[in-house]
Design a protein around this motif. Structure first.
Motif, short mmCIF file in Angstrom:
data_model
loop_
_atom_site.label_atom_id
_atom_site.label_comp_id
_atom_site.label_asym_id
_atom_site.label_seq_id
_atom_site.Cartn_x
_atom_site.Cartn_y
_atom_site.Cartn_z
N LEU B 65 0.86 -1.19 0.00
CA LEU B 65 0.00 0.00 0.00
C LEU B 65 0.88 1.23 0.00
CD1 LEU B 65 -3.22 0.73 1.90
CD2 LEU B 65 -1.33 2.34 2.15
N ARG B 66 0.52 2.18 -0.86
CA ARG B 66 1.25 3.43 -0.91
C ARG B 66 0.26 4.59 -0.96
NH1 ARG B 66 4.81 0.88 0.33
NH2 ARG B 66 6.97 0.74 -0.43
N ARG B 67 0.69 5.68 -0.37
CA ARG B 67 -0.08 6.91 -0.55
C ARG B 67 0.33 7.52 -1.88
NH1 ARG B 67 0.02 10.71 4.64
NH2 ARG B 67 -1.55 11.76 3.39
N ILE B 68 -0.64 7.88 -2.65
CA ILE B 68 -0.33 8.55 -3.92
C ILE B 68 -1.17 9.81 -4.01
CG2 ILE B 68 0.25 6.44 -5.16
CD1 ILE B 68 -2.55 6.61 -6.42
N ASN B 69 -0.81 10.68 -4.91
CA ASN B 69 -1.54 11.93 -5.11
C ASN B 69 -2.34 11.84 -6.41
OD1 ASN B 69 -0.43 13.07 -2.79
ND2 ASN B 69 1.45 13.58 -3.93
N VAL B 70 -3.58 12.20 -6.30
CA VAL B 70 -4.43 12.21 -7.49
C VAL B 70 -5.19 13.53 -7.52
CG1 VAL B 70 -4.75 9.72 -7.60
CG2 VAL B 70 -6.32 11.11 -6.25
N THR B 71 -5.72 13.84 -8.67
CA THR B 71 -6.60 15.00 -8.79
C THR B 71 -7.98 14.50 -9.18
OG1 THR B 71 -6.21 15.34 -11.12
CG2 THR B 71 -4.66 16.39 -9.61
N ALA B 72 -8.94 15.40 -9.04
CA ALA B 72 -10.31 15.02 -9.39
C ALA B 72 -10.39 14.61 -10.86
CB ALA B 72 -11.27 16.17 -9.13
N ALA B 73 -9.51 15.21 -11.65
CA ALA B 73 -9.58 14.93 -13.08
C ALA B 73 -8.91 13.61 -13.46
CB ALA B 73 -8.92 16.08 -13.86
N SER B 74 -8.18 13.00 -12.52
CA SER B 74 -7.43 11.81 -12.92
C SER B 74 -7.59 10.67 -11.91
CB SER B 74 -5.95 12.15 -13.07
OG SER B 74 -5.44 12.60 -11.84
#
Lengths: 176, 486
Positions: B65-74
């Motif tokens: 498990l990893r924390r990742i960064n996403v945006t609403a668009a992706s």
């Protein structure tokens, strides 16, 4: 594009193509054939109506007999001569000459309707004016239809000689 | 209506099942078998969970498990996978991805948000989907902890996992290097599994098992401590109370060793309430399945691994539906064409048949009147012929009588020729009048025009000879003025 639009496009395309044209062409030909047949049926009905009226009319047979006497199926030249000779005797003229001949070619085509054969008959009669007049009236009043086209009168003393050009007819619808 | 859901935790050869109804665990079931998936399938077949969400928490080694960064668009599976594989040195071909992503409406379009993404063995996930057949959601235990804030320690047979949940999101999770109780079983050799189960069930007469298990616990707690310490440096608020779950939490020395390492034991309020009928020492074994049941049917499609077969089937169904739609459109077009041409054509043919029937009926009627029809036709034809031939025939006696009557006194016609021509009778005559006067000629010319109705009256010559006037006349008399013969 909505399904309806797609449907319309397909419909137009199909109608524009050969099967559509064939179908529409067949539709028109079927309609025309039905109209033609109805026209035939209407004509047959009119004939049947006429036939019914004739069948119900007691005078029709007598009328047909009169007309067939006027226009017999054949030349009937002997009967015609007999009738004209009788008319001459009754009128008090002497029938001194007669020349029958078939009417053919363009002269016949111009003067007779379809199905009718014609003969010319040149006659010479002589007698008093009144007798000549009576003969002419009698000739065109016979059962047999006689049409007098030309009359030439020549006075010879107290008598008059009449050269009469007439036509006789027969009805034979198989001809012409 | 009380919500019903089923959570299944599959941990090596052991499965725990919890069915929640209205927040209470109505079923708690433990299955142990070498082919535990087949047994779980049998349980599902018997339960028939139609329209009941079933989530399977799969404990599998090599899950990250990893924390990742996403945006609403992706925040779709593809972008999550890209972010995850960028962070992890694992092959795409043999793995599959799931993630917890904040709802899109909580993320401004271009703002980076935190998501928890997991990569697991594709074979393991596919094996579970294939074996269970029923429409279940397969995920991993950390992704079942959404909303369960705290430090969770899962100790199972297959693996041991420490997970930190903050703000409802698992922000860190680590499979501990010591693995799970499977390592103890391996160390014990043949019969080890039964001896370990006996230990977990409360038996403490097997000193060897106790000793091996305690050594495993000591190492485990030490790794938990170091991990906690590591996370404490990265996160501002890492609790030191641990929520235990998994079959291994029944290891007799675990609580003591954790306490010795400075950890307290916390209870999750929901899990505790749902499993309140069990004594606290037994509850931990069902906590994992409980969280799976709580999160079953929630968290969106990303929160579970894709079922490759279901995806292929869905693709097939989509293709079939598209094919059906095309066929439907074509059929509708054919029907419409039929309506435009076929129906009128059918009507036209029916009309043609009716017209033929009308003609046949008229012909039959005429056939019955055949004799009368022949008579009528012959009558009409003869009548027309006689009319045509006789139409313009004059009564000759009338014409000749009028001419003689019109002649002046003492005038004698010596020759007369009259022929029917068109609508008139053309007449030419020669006459002789006694005396040498022209009066008889002029008088007759007047009378012919006035009394007889002749026109084109003309004299072609006149002469006085031997005391008589000899002259010739030509004129035309309209047949309409003469009496007809018939």
């Amino acid at each position: 594009m909505t399904r309806l639009k797609i449907l319309l496009v397909v419909l137009v395309a199909v109608c524009a193509t050969v099967p559509g044209r064939v179908a529409l062409g067949r539709l028109r030909s079927v309609g025309q054939a039905a109209a033609d047949i109805r026209t035939e049926a209407a004509a047959l009905e009119r004939r049947a109506d006429t036939a019914e009226r004739v069948a119900a009319d007691p005078k029709a047979v007598a009328q047909l007999a009169t007309l067939e006497a006027a226009l017999p199926a054949g030349a009937g030249l002997a009967d015609a001569i007999d009738q004209l000779a009788g008319a001459a005797a009754s009128a008090g003229v002497s029938w001194t000459a007669g020349t029958p001949a078939p009417l053919t070619g363009q002269a016949r085509a111009a003067k007779t309707p379809a199905g009718v054969r014609a003969w010319t008959l040149a006659m010479t009669v002589s007698g008093p004016d009144s007798a000549v007049d009576a003969f002419l009236d009698a000739a065109v009043s016979l059962d047999r239809l006689v049409v007098v086209d030309t009359v030439t009168l020549t006075a010879e003393g107290a008598a008059t000689t009449a050269a009469v050009n007439a036509r006789l007819f027969a009805y034979t619808p198989e001809e012409r | 209506m009380a919500r019903t859901s089923i959570g299944i935790e599959i941990d090596g050869g052991r499965a725990t099942i919890v069915e929640l109804r209205g927040g209470a665990a109505t079923t708690r079931h433990v299955i142990t078998d070498d082919d535990v998936l087949a047994r779980v399938r049998g349980w599902l077949d018997a339960r028939k969970p139609v329209k009941v969400p079933v989530r399977v928490a799969l404990v599998e080694r090599g899950t990250y498990l990893r924390r990742i960064n996403v945006t609403a668009a992706s925040s779709d599976r593809s972008s999550v996978a890209d972010a995850l594989y960028d962070a992890l040195p694992v092959p795409r071909e043999a793995t599959t991805v799931a993630a917890l992503v904040p709802p899109a409406d909580t993320l401004p379009a271009d703002t980076v948000g935190a998501a928890a993404a997991v990569v697991a063995s594709l074979d393991a996930v596919t094996r579970v989907y294939d074996a269970l057949v029923w429409p279940v959601e397969v995920t991993v235990p950390p992704l079942c902890l959404a909303g369960a804030d705290g430090l969770h320690l899962f100790v199972g047979f297959e693996a041991s996992v420490l997970t930190l949940v903050v703000g409802g999101m698992p922000v860190a999770s680590r499979q501990l290097a010591g693995g799970g109780l499977g390592a103890v079983v391996t160390d014990l050799g043949e019969g080890g599994a039964a001896r370990v189960e006996q230990l977990l069930a409360g038996g403490d007469g097997d000193a060897i098992v106790w000793s091996v298990a305690d050594r495993f616990v000591v190492d485990l707690v030490e790794e938990v401590r170091r991990t906690h310490e590591h996370w404490g440096r990265a996160e501002s608020d890492v609790p030191s109370d641990v929520v235990l779950s998994g079959a291994g939490t029944a290891a007799p020395t675990l609580a003591h060793r954790l306490a010795a390492a400075g950890f307290g034991l916390a209870r999750h309020r929901g899990a505790d309430g749902a499993l309140h009928e069990l004594v606290p020492s037994e509850r931990a074994a069902f906590v994992g399945a409980y969280f799976a049941a709580v999160t079953a049917g929630t968290g969106g499609e990303l929160a579970v691994f894709t079922n490759p077969q279901a995806e292929a089937a869905a693709s097939r169904r989509a293709r079939a539906r598209a094919k059906l739609r095309r066929a439907g459109t074509i059929a509708a077009a054919v029907v419409a064409l039929g309506a435009v041409t076929g129906v009128p054509l059918a009507k036209g043919r029916a009309d043609l048949q009716a017209a033929r029937a009308e003609r046949a009926a008229a012909a039959a009627r005429l056939a019955r009147l055949a004799d009368a029809d022949r008579t009528a036709r012959r009558l009409a034809a003869l009548d027309a012929a006689v009319e045509h031939l006789d139409a313009r025939t004059p009564r000759w006696s009338v014409l000749l009588g009028r001419l003689r009557d019109s002649a002046p006194v003492g005038t004698r016609i010596t020759r007369l020729r009259a022929s029917v021509g068109g609508s008139s009778v053309d007449v030419s005559l020669d006459a002789v009048a006694a005396g040498g006067e022209y009066a008889p000629l002029t008088e007759w010319l007047h009378r012919l025009a006035d009394d007889v109705g002749a026109h084109d009256v003309w004299t072609s010559g006149f002469a006085v000879r031997d005391g008589s006037l000899r002259f010739s006349l030509t004129f035309r008399v309209p047949t309409a003025t003469l009496e007809q013969t018939r």
